[in-house]
Design an enzyme around this catalytic site. Structure first.
Site, PDB file in Angstrom:
ATOM      1  N   LYS A  54       0.822  -1.220   0.000  1.00 41.66           N
ATOM      2  CA  LYS A  54       0.000   0.000   0.000  1.00 41.66           C
ATOM      3  C   LYS A  54       0.854   1.268   0.000  1.00 41.66           C
ATOM      4  O   LYS A  54       0.381   2.342  -0.381  1.00 41.66           O
ATOM      5  CB  LYS A  54      -0.952   0.017   1.191  1.00 41.66           C
ATOM      6  CG  LYS A  54      -1.710  -1.270   1.417  1.00 41.66           C
ATOM      7  CD  LYS A  54      -2.471  -1.765   0.196  1.00 41.66           C
ATOM      8  CE  LYS A  54      -3.201  -3.058   0.530  1.00 41.66           C
ATOM      9  NZ  LYS A  54      -3.892  -3.628  -0.649  1.00 41.66           N
ATOM     10  N   TYR A 268     -12.307 -14.818   3.451  1.00 44.80           N
ATOM     11  CA  TYR A 268     -11.292 -13.780   3.675  1.00 44.80           C
ATOM     12  C   TYR A 268     -10.812 -13.818   5.121  1.00 44.80           C
ATOM     13  O   TYR A 268     -11.621 -13.820   6.065  1.00 44.80           O
ATOM     14  CB  TYR A 268     -11.874 -12.407   3.365  1.00 44.80           C
ATOM     15  CG  TYR A 268     -10.910 -11.278   3.677  1.00 44.80           C
ATOM     16  CD1 TYR A 268      -9.998 -10.838   2.736  1.00 44.80           C
ATOM     17  CD2 TYR A 268     -10.894 -10.678   4.941  1.00 44.80           C
ATOM     18  CE1 TYR A 268      -9.089  -9.834   3.036  1.00 44.80           C
ATOM     19  CE2 TYR A 268      -9.996  -9.675   5.240  1.00 44.80           C
ATOM     20  CZ  TYR A 268      -9.097  -9.258   4.283  1.00 44.80           C
ATOM     21  OH  TYR A 268      -8.198  -8.278   4.587  1.00 44.80           O
ATOM     22  N   TYR A 294      -3.079 -12.515   2.956  1.00 46.00           N
ATOM     23  CA  TYR A 294      -2.804 -12.269   1.539  1.00 46.00           C
ATOM     24  C   TYR A 294      -1.653 -13.135   1.022  1.00 46.00           C
ATOM     25  O   TYR A 294      -1.848 -14.045   0.220  1.00 46.00           O
ATOM     26  CB  TYR A 294      -2.482 -10.787   1.308  1.00 46.00           C
ATOM     27  CG  TYR A 294      -3.651  -9.878   1.543  1.00 46.00           C
ATOM     28  CD1 TYR A 294      -4.527  -9.555   0.516  1.00 46.00           C
ATOM     29  CD2 TYR A 294      -3.901  -9.343   2.805  1.00 46.00           C
ATOM     30  CE1 TYR A 294      -5.612  -8.722   0.719  1.00 46.00           C
ATOM     31  CE2 TYR A 294      -4.986  -8.510   3.030  1.00 46.00           C
ATOM     32  CZ  TYR A 294      -5.837  -8.215   1.991  1.00 46.00           C
ATOM     33  OH  TYR A 294      -6.911  -7.403   2.207  1.00 46.00           O
TER      34      TYR A 294
END
Length: 338
Positions: A54, A268, A294
């Site tokens: 990010k 998730y 992830y």
């Protein structure tokens, strides 16, 4: 590609390391000598409060926020969001306030999940957060908090989950150029890039950057949340929007966007034995720390596909998007399995 015209502010530690994975390569080489040659792009080393993917996106998003004279960043993510942690850090660097909305997406009531890891770091960095129920309309929540900031006299800048809009995805179009440059300097031909794909910005930015520069390198996204058709549609739309910022949306074609969503597991942020095994394997073969949400699932997919012979003879680059800070939130779940 002329990135400076988008006025990014620079705080990432770039270029990030690009290095081989000899231990994992050896483990995935079969008795007949077949298998892939593995490399890793270390975007866990971008430097912003622990680093992660990010940070590249935030260089462009903060540039836009500062150009709009914003004084408050507003964003959202799951409780253990790496994006939220990096946004809080970027706000601290530039003296901005930060309002974050955390979604209880996994339903976990574990103390380590709800109080440790990235949540602890969010608070340490000075962000103000509120938690909403899983399944909430997060765009509506963003709009509501932004309206509250405005009503109090502030100047909000809303950043979508994962920093995944066309402005944010520019960070990974630039990463594509950086990676190809590093490979060229090494005389290395890349056959495939593999990365986790979730909010779509990293995957889309890579596809857009490679397409605009004309580099014929396929990107495989290993899905962490959405079904394949939904994920690919999201990535394709955003990749075209990102390439469109350079005036070349048409260079991104539908066949360039591939996601394998067979390794999501129960959902998730929910981990399983194969994710833990992937975390252990790469940690013990090459001393690389992944996260359970992830990169752990992306590595789970890479290992399974490599064992099935899908990458035989290829030079494969694994893009490490960071997130090891979230490991501490899963201590209770991994207890006794390491």
């Amino acid at each position: 590609m002329h990135f400076s015209r988008f006025n990014p502010v620079r705080f990432a530690h770039l270029p990030t390391p690009f290095e081989p994975l000899p231990g994992l390569t050896e483990q995935l080489t079969r008795e007949d000598g077949s298998g892939p040659t593995l490399w890793i792009k270390r975007d866990d080393c971008t430097g912003l409060a622990g680093g992660g993917n990010k940070t590249r996106k935030l260089e462009y998003l903060l540039g836009d926020a500062l150009a709009q004279d914003a004084d408050t960043l507003v964003t959202q993510g799951a409780i253990q969001s790496n994006h939220v942690r990096q946004t809080a850090a970027a706000a601290a660097i530039f003296g901005l306030k930060c309002e974050i909305i955390l979604e209880a997406r996994t339903g976990s009531n574990a103390v380590d999940y709800n109080r440790s890891g990235n949540v602890l770091l969010d608070e340490l960095l000075g962000a103000r957060h509120r938690t909403v129920a899983g399944g909430s309309d997060m765009n509506a929540e963003l709009a509501r908090v932004a309206a509250e900031v405005s009503a109090a006299g502030g100047r909000p800048y809303v950043i979508p989950g994962g920093g995944s809009n066309a402005i944010g995805a520019l960070g990974y179009a630039e990463c594509a150029l950086e990676l190809v440059t590093q490979a060229n300097e090494m005389g290395l031909e890349i056959d495939r890039i593999i990365t986790a794909t979730g909010s779509a910005g990293t995957h889309a930015g890579l596809v857009a950057g490679l397409a605009v520069m004309g580099a014929d390198i396929p990107v495989l996204g290993i899905g962490v949340r959405a079904p394949k058709d939904v994920q690919e549609a999201n990535v394709f739309r955003l990749a075209q929007e990102t390439a469109g910022l350079f005036g070349h949306a048409e260079r991104v074609t539908r066949d360039m966007v591939v996601a394998d969503c067979d390794y999501v597991g129960a959902g998730y942020g929910l981990i399983d034995r194969a994710v833990i095994d992937a975390l252990k394997t790469i940690a013990r073969s090459d001393a690389i720390l992944l996260d359970p949400v992830y990169t752990g699932k992306a590595m789970k997919g890479l290992i399974a596909l490599a064992k099935a012979g899908k990458f035989d003879g290829e030079t494969v680059v694994f893009l490490h998007t960071g997130g090891a800070q979230g490991l501490f939130a899963y201590q209770s779940e991994m207890e006794g399995q390491l």
